[in-house]
Every structure is written in C-alpha cells, then in structure tokens.
Design a protein around this motif. Structure first.
Motif, PDB file in Angstrom:
ATOM      1  N   TYR A  46      94.514 -56.274 -35.817  1.00  0.00           N
ATOM      2  CA  TYR A  46      95.684 -57.003 -35.359  1.00  0.00           C
ATOM      3  C   TYR A  46      95.487 -57.537 -33.946  1.00  0.00           C
ATOM      4  O   TYR A  46      95.775 -58.707 -33.673  1.00  0.00           O
ATOM      5  CB  TYR A  46      96.919 -56.098 -35.416  1.00  0.00           C
ATOM      6  CG  TYR A  46      98.174 -56.765 -34.951  1.00  0.00           C
ATOM      7  CD1 TYR A  46      98.834 -57.671 -35.767  1.00  0.00           C
ATOM      8  CD2 TYR A  46      98.699 -56.499 -33.689  1.00  0.00           C
ATOM      9  CE1 TYR A  46     100.000 -58.294 -35.346  1.00  0.00           C
ATOM     10  CE2 TYR A  46      99.850 -57.113 -33.262  1.00  0.00           C
ATOM     11  CZ  TYR A  46     100.500 -58.012 -34.094  1.00  0.00           C
ATOM     12  OH  TYR A  46     101.635 -58.626 -33.660  1.00  0.00           O
ATOM     13  N   ASP A  47      94.981 -56.696 -33.044  1.00  0.00           N
ATOM     14  CA  ASP A  47      94.752 -57.129 -31.657  1.00  0.00           C
ATOM     15  C   ASP A  47      93.733 -58.254 -31.573  1.00  0.00           C
ATOM     16  O   ASP A  47      93.887 -59.201 -30.800  1.00  0.00           O
ATOM     17  CB  ASP A  47      94.291 -55.954 -30.791  1.00  0.00           C
ATOM     18  CG  ASP A  47      95.392 -54.931 -30.559  1.00  0.00           C
ATOM     19  OD1 ASP A  47      96.580 -55.278 -30.786  1.00  0.00           O
ATOM     20  OD2 ASP A  47      95.069 -53.795 -30.181  1.00  0.00           O
ATOM     21  N   ALA A  48      92.680 -58.151 -32.377  1.00  0.00           N
ATOM     22  CA  ALA A  48      91.644 -59.180 -32.337  1.00  0.00           C
ATOM     23  C   ALA A  48      92.163 -60.506 -32.890  1.00  0.00           C
ATOM     24  O   ALA A  48      91.850 -61.573 -32.352  1.00  0.00           O
ATOM     25  CB  ALA A  48      90.425 -58.718 -33.130  1.00  0.00           C
ATOM     26  N   VAL A  49      92.958 -60.455 -33.930  1.00  0.00           N
ATOM     27  CA  VAL A  49      93.509 -61.688 -34.505  1.00  0.00           C
ATOM     28  C   VAL A  49      94.509 -62.309 -33.533  1.00  0.00           C
ATOM     29  O   VAL A  49      94.533 -63.532 -33.349  1.00  0.00           O
ATOM     30  CB  VAL A  49      94.150 -61.405 -35.882  1.00  0.00           C
ATOM     31  CG1 VAL A  49      94.941 -62.605 -36.374  1.00  0.00           C
ATOM     32  CG2 VAL A  49      93.087 -61.013 -36.884  1.00  0.00           C
ATOM     33  N   GLN A  50      95.325 -61.483 -32.889  1.00  0.00           N
ATOM     34  CA  GLN A  50      96.303 -61.987 -31.922  1.00  0.00           C
ATOM     35  C   GLN A  50      95.619 -62.602 -30.707  1.00  0.00           C
ATOM     36  O   GLN A  50      96.150 -63.528 -30.101  1.00  0.00           O
ATOM     37  CB  GLN A  50      97.246 -60.865 -31.473  1.00  0.00           C
ATOM     38  CG  GLN A  50      98.192 -60.402 -32.548  1.00  0.00           C
ATOM     39  CD  GLN A  50      99.134 -61.504 -33.003  1.00  0.00           C
ATOM     40  OE1 GLN A  50      99.612 -62.308 -32.213  1.00  0.00           O
ATOM     41  NE2 GLN A  50      99.386 -61.549 -34.306  1.00  0.00           N
ATOM     42  N   ALA A  51      94.450 -62.100 -30.354  1.00  0.00           N
ATOM     43  CA  ALA A  51      93.716 -62.641 -29.209  1.00  0.00           C
ATOM     44  C   ALA A  51      92.985 -63.938 -29.574  1.00  0.00           C
ATOM     45  O   ALA A  51      92.402 -64.577 -28.709  1.00  0.00           O
ATOM     46  CB  ALA A  51      92.720 -61.608 -28.687  1.00  0.00           C
ATOM     47  N   GLY A  52      93.018 -64.319 -30.840  1.00  0.00           N
ATOM     48  CA  GLY A  52      92.402 -65.569 -31.268  1.00  0.00           C
ATOM     49  C   GLY A  52      90.900 -65.470 -31.471  1.00  0.00           C
ATOM     50  O   GLY A  52      90.202 -66.480 -31.409  1.00  0.00           O
ATOM     51  N   GLN A  53      90.390 -64.275 -31.701  1.00  0.00           N
ATOM     52  CA  GLN A  53      88.957 -64.116 -31.921  1.00  0.00           C
ATOM     53  C   GLN A  53      88.591 -64.607 -33.322  1.00  0.00           C
ATOM     54  O   GLN A  53      89.386 -64.512 -34.253  1.00  0.00           O
ATOM     55  CB  GLN A  53      88.554 -62.652 -31.759  1.00  0.00           C
ATOM     56  CG  GLN A  53      88.681 -62.173 -30.336  1.00  0.00           C
ATOM     57  CD  GLN A  53      88.181 -60.750 -30.196  1.00  0.00           C
ATOM     58  OE1 GLN A  53      87.903 -60.088 -31.168  1.00  0.00           O
ATOM     59  NE2 GLN A  53      88.083 -60.303 -28.956  1.00  0.00           N
ATOM     60  N   PRO A  54      87.379 -65.110 -33.475  1.00  0.00           N
ATOM     61  CA  PRO A  54      86.958 -65.568 -34.802  1.00  0.00           C
ATOM     62  C   PRO A  54      86.839 -64.393 -35.776  1.00  0.00           C
ATOM     63  O   PRO A  54      86.719 -63.238 -35.380  1.00  0.00           O
ATOM     64  CB  PRO A  54      85.604 -66.221 -34.555  1.00  0.00           C
ATOM     65  CG  PRO A  54      85.145 -65.725 -33.248  1.00  0.00           C
ATOM     66  CD  PRO A  54      86.358 -65.337 -32.460  1.00  0.00           C
ATOM     67  N   GLU A  55      86.868 -64.733 -37.054  1.00  0.00           N
ATOM     68  CA  GLU A  55      86.843 -63.700 -38.081  1.00  0.00           C
ATOM     69  C   GLU A  55      85.557 -62.876 -38.049  1.00  0.00           C
ATOM     70  O   GLU A  55      85.566 -61.686 -38.337  1.00  0.00           O
ATOM     71  CB  GLU A  55      86.992 -64.356 -39.454  1.00  0.00           C
ATOM     72  CG  GLU A  55      87.309 -63.378 -40.545  1.00  0.00           C
ATOM     73  CD  GLU A  55      87.657 -64.075 -41.833  1.00  0.00           C
ATOM     74  OE1 GLU A  55      87.140 -63.635 -42.864  1.00  0.00           O
ATOM     75  OE2 GLU A  55      88.415 -65.046 -41.804  1.00  0.00           O
ATOM     76  N   ARG A  56      84.449 -63.491 -37.651  1.00  0.00           N
ATOM     77  CA  ARG A  56      83.184 -62.769 -37.545  1.00  0.00           C
ATOM     78  C   ARG A  56      83.250 -61.665 -36.494  1.00  0.00           C
ATOM     79  O   ARG A  56      82.722 -60.576 -36.691  1.00  0.00           O
ATOM     80  CB  ARG A  56      82.061 -63.735 -37.182  1.00  0.00           C
ATOM     81  CG  ARG A  56      81.099 -63.931 -38.312  1.00  0.00           C
ATOM     82  CD  ARG A  56      79.884 -64.665 -37.851  1.00  0.00           C
ATOM     83  NE  ARG A  56      80.063 -66.076 -38.239  1.00  0.00           N
ATOM     84  CZ  ARG A  56      79.471 -67.076 -37.669  1.00  0.00           C
ATOM     85  NH1 ARG A  56      78.668 -66.878 -36.656  1.00  0.00           N
ATOM     86  NH2 ARG A  56      79.653 -68.296 -38.084  1.00  0.00           N
ATOM     87  N   ALA A  57      83.914 -61.958 -35.370  1.00  0.00           N
ATOM     88  CA  ALA A  57      84.040 -60.956 -34.304  1.00  0.00           C
ATOM     89  C   ALA A  57      84.918 -59.795 -34.756  1.00  0.00           C
ATOM     90  O   ALA A  57      84.648 -58.632 -34.436  1.00  0.00           O
ATOM     91  CB  ALA A  57      84.613 -61.598 -33.046  1.00  0.00           C
ATOM     92  N   VAL A  58      85.962 -60.111 -35.504  1.00  0.00           N
ATOM     93  CA  VAL A  58      86.843 -59.053 -36.013  1.00  0.00           C
ATOM     94  C   VAL A  58      86.078 -58.175 -36.997  1.00  0.00           C
ATOM     95  O   VAL A  58      86.158 -56.948 -36.947  1.00  0.00           O
ATOM     96  CB  VAL A  58      88.100 -59.676 -36.681  1.00  0.00           C
ATOM     97  CG1 VAL A  58      88.950 -58.598 -37.323  1.00  0.00           C
ATOM     98  CG2 VAL A  58      88.902 -60.462 -35.672  1.00  0.00           C
ATOM     99  N   ASP A  59      85.330 -58.810 -37.887  1.00  0.00           N
ATOM    100  CA  ASP A  59      84.544 -58.044 -38.853  1.00  0.00           C
ATOM    101  C   ASP A  59      83.490 -57.187 -38.166  1.00  0.00           C
ATOM    102  O   ASP A  59      83.213 -56.071 -38.599  1.00  0.00           O
ATOM    103  CB  ASP A  59      83.869 -58.985 -39.858  1.00  0.00           C
ATOM    104  CG  ASP A  59      84.871 -59.651 -40.792  1.00  0.00           C
ATOM    105  OD1 ASP A  59      86.009 -59.133 -40.899  1.00  0.00           O
ATOM    106  OD2 ASP A  59      84.520 -60.685 -41.397  1.00  0.00           O
ATOM    107  N   ALA A  60      82.891 -57.695 -37.091  1.00  0.00           N
ATOM    108  CA  ALA A  60      81.888 -56.925 -36.355  1.00  0.00           C
ATOM    109  C   ALA A  60      82.525 -55.701 -35.691  1.00  0.00           C
ATOM    110  O   ALA A  60      81.925 -54.618 -35.689  1.00  0.00           O
ATOM    111  CB  ALA A  60      81.212 -57.801 -35.304  1.00  0.00           C
TER     112      ALA A  60
END
Length: 113
Positions: A46-60
C-alpha cells in the motif's frame, strides 16, 4: 547444562518468530516486513503504491520481504523443534535411564534389614 541449552534454543526460536523482520530497501532505509508468524504486511504494498512507485519496485520489495521472512521461519522453527524435543527428552526420558542416587535408597535399605 543440557536443559539450559534446550530451553535457550526454544526461547531463541520463539523470539525469532515473534520479533519483526527488517530488510534494507533500495535507498538504504530499513523496510519493516512483519513477523515470521504474520507474514508480509500489506502496508508494504500500500505504501509503495501510494508513493507512486512502479509495479516492479513493489514486487521487488515484497519478494525481499518474503525471502527474509522465510529465512527467519526456517531457523526459528528449527530452533523451537530442537529445544522442545530436547526438553521433552530431558524431562521425561532421563529419569528412566539415569539411576537414582545412592542416598535416595538409604532409607529403604534400613527398613528392610
């Protein structure tokens, strides 16, 4: 001495399961992943998506947390198992193998003489 070691292994494994796991994120900041009992917290995604990070970064990030938590689970459950089995053996099976001390039988010998 063996009972102290078995008890310590059990407590170390229990602490390993209940304490939080942290992983270094890409910028060197610690990322709180959760515990070995609860697994990966959904707040990471949730935090990573809210910060606008790409999906690859969230998956990593999620993969790094999963790896760290699984590693913690492996050694924590192993330590709990070894500690529990060791405590069981020492508490219940050693009295059958180890003879009673000589002073414990002295009163019985006086009565039967």
């Amino acid at each position: 001495m063996l009972s102290v070691i078995a008890g310590a292994l059990f407590l170390i494994g229990l602490c390993g399961l209940l304490l939080g796991v942290k992983v270094d994120a890409s910028k060197g900041e610690p990322l709180k992943c959760g515990t070995a009992v609860t697994g990966v917290e959904s707040a990471i995604t949730y935090d990573a998506v809210q910060a606008g990070q790409p999906e690859r970064a969230v998956d990593a990030r999620v993969a790094a947390c999963n790896s760290a938590i699984n590693t913690r689970r492996i050694w924590a459950w192993s330590a709990i198992g070894v500690g529990a089995v060791g405590s069981f053996v020492l508490i219940y099976l050693v009295p059958f193998v180890h003879p009673k001390p000589e002073w414990a039988l002295s009163e019985v010998r006086r009565i039967h003489r």
